[in-house]
Design an enzyme around this catalytic site. Sequence first.
Site, PDB file in Angstrom:
ATOM      1  N   THR A 122     -14.013   1.977 -17.496  1.00  0.00           N
ATOM      2  CA  THR A 122     -14.991   2.579 -18.401  1.00  0.00           C
ATOM      3  C   THR A 122     -15.950   1.563 -19.012  1.00  0.00           C
ATOM      4  OG1 THR A 122     -13.524   2.426 -20.337  1.00  0.00           O
ATOM      5  CG2 THR A 122     -13.382   4.431 -18.975  1.00  0.00           C
ATOM      6  N   TYR A 180     -14.154  12.315  -7.517  1.00  0.00           N
ATOM      7  CA  TYR A 180     -13.029  11.789  -8.297  1.00  0.00           C
ATOM      8  C   TYR A 180     -12.294  12.925  -8.999  1.00  0.00           C
ATOM      9  CZ  TYR A 180     -10.448   9.379 -11.984  1.00  0.00           C
ATOM     10  OH  TYR A 180      -9.443   8.943 -12.833  1.00  0.00           O
ATOM     11  N   LYS A 196      -8.268  14.458  -8.719  1.00  0.00           N
ATOM     12  CA  LYS A 196      -7.372  14.663  -9.855  1.00  0.00           C
ATOM     13  C   LYS A 196      -6.973  16.127  -9.986  1.00  0.00           C
ATOM     14  CE  LYS A 196      -7.014  10.419 -11.111  1.00  0.00           C
ATOM     15  NZ  LYS A 196      -5.717   9.713 -11.078  1.00  0.00           N
ATOM     16  N   THR A 222     -10.176   0.629 -20.346  1.00  0.00           N
ATOM     17  CA  THR A 222      -9.776  -0.173 -19.184  1.00  0.00           C
ATOM     18  C   THR A 222     -11.042  -0.622 -18.452  1.00  0.00           C
ATOM     19  OG1 THR A 222      -9.705   1.668 -17.599  1.00  0.00           O
ATOM     20  CG2 THR A 222      -7.713   1.286 -18.923  1.00  0.00           C
ATOM     21  N   ASP A 250       0.858  -1.172   0.000  1.00  0.00           N
ATOM     22  CA  ASP A 250       0.000   0.000   0.000  1.00  0.00           C
ATOM     23  C   ASP A 250       0.905   1.235   0.000  1.00  0.00           C
ATOM     24  OD1 ASP A 250      -1.674   2.127   0.502  1.00  0.00           O
ATOM     25  OD2 ASP A 250      -2.648   1.244   2.252  1.00  0.00           O
TER      26      ASP A 250
END
Length: 287
Positions: free
Chosen positions: A194, A156, A160, A191, A64
Amino acid sequence: MGNRLEGKVAIVTGGGSGIGEAISKKFAKEGAKVVVAGLPEDPVEDVVKEIQEEGGTAIPFNADLSVLANAESCVSLAVKQYGKLDILINNAGTFPETNMLSDYSEEAFDYLLKNNNKTVFAMSKAALPELQKTKGNIVTAGSESGILGIAQNAPYGATKGFNHAFTKGLAAEQAQKGVRCNIVAPGPIDTGWTHKETGPMDSQMEQMVTKGTLMGRRGTPEEVANVYLFLASDEASYVTGAVFPVDGGTLIAKGPAGDQAAESMKQQPDGELKLKHSKDSHTSVRK
């Protein structure tokens, strides 16, 4: 094998699946010695084995990386095994949930902060002393959502956006130390994130993100890895503090532009990398 990263040592976080697998394999093909890093459940050993079978050089690291001590151990492994560190790719991240903010779970938000932000902080902090020695560079995963903000993805996109500002700040302070820092901001990529079967998107959102590109398709992990390669290489020697969108024109699209894209644009390139984990997805919330 190419030579654009010949003699370089790179750490790729989240290197066992999705875009990270493509970056790890692309870098190895271009001559880098790669530490493929990921969570204990990530298939990093598989990716390392596949790189070695293709004649490349790589070792795994499972931990981690939001824990600073683990991040320091990852950097120490790279230096112990290969003598230095030239490149840090902060690719690791998660996409656990899509929801209106009123329904967005606190657990998912905490998981986002841990994996999308704290990992970037810990790995960058741990790597900088070594990168300053080699005049190396950091390339961090941003997102189109970190520029635009997207409905049902507000938390999200916020993580970013943090990565964008954090990296620009690093670029400003680390120029005096000879270290470049840049962002790659993907749009919808092919990926597990999506696809409704493997990620948190429903069918409507899955269609919207594809039609919202000017090219009418998802990008491939290899297409994103190509941009990481440029920014990590000496070819980008005059590039720092930049955000590079890799989004098929999403940022300038108006409505469902992808419906009108030429058929040639809608076809994904075949690529040259053998990617076995591009649809693997570790996006569920974990305690």
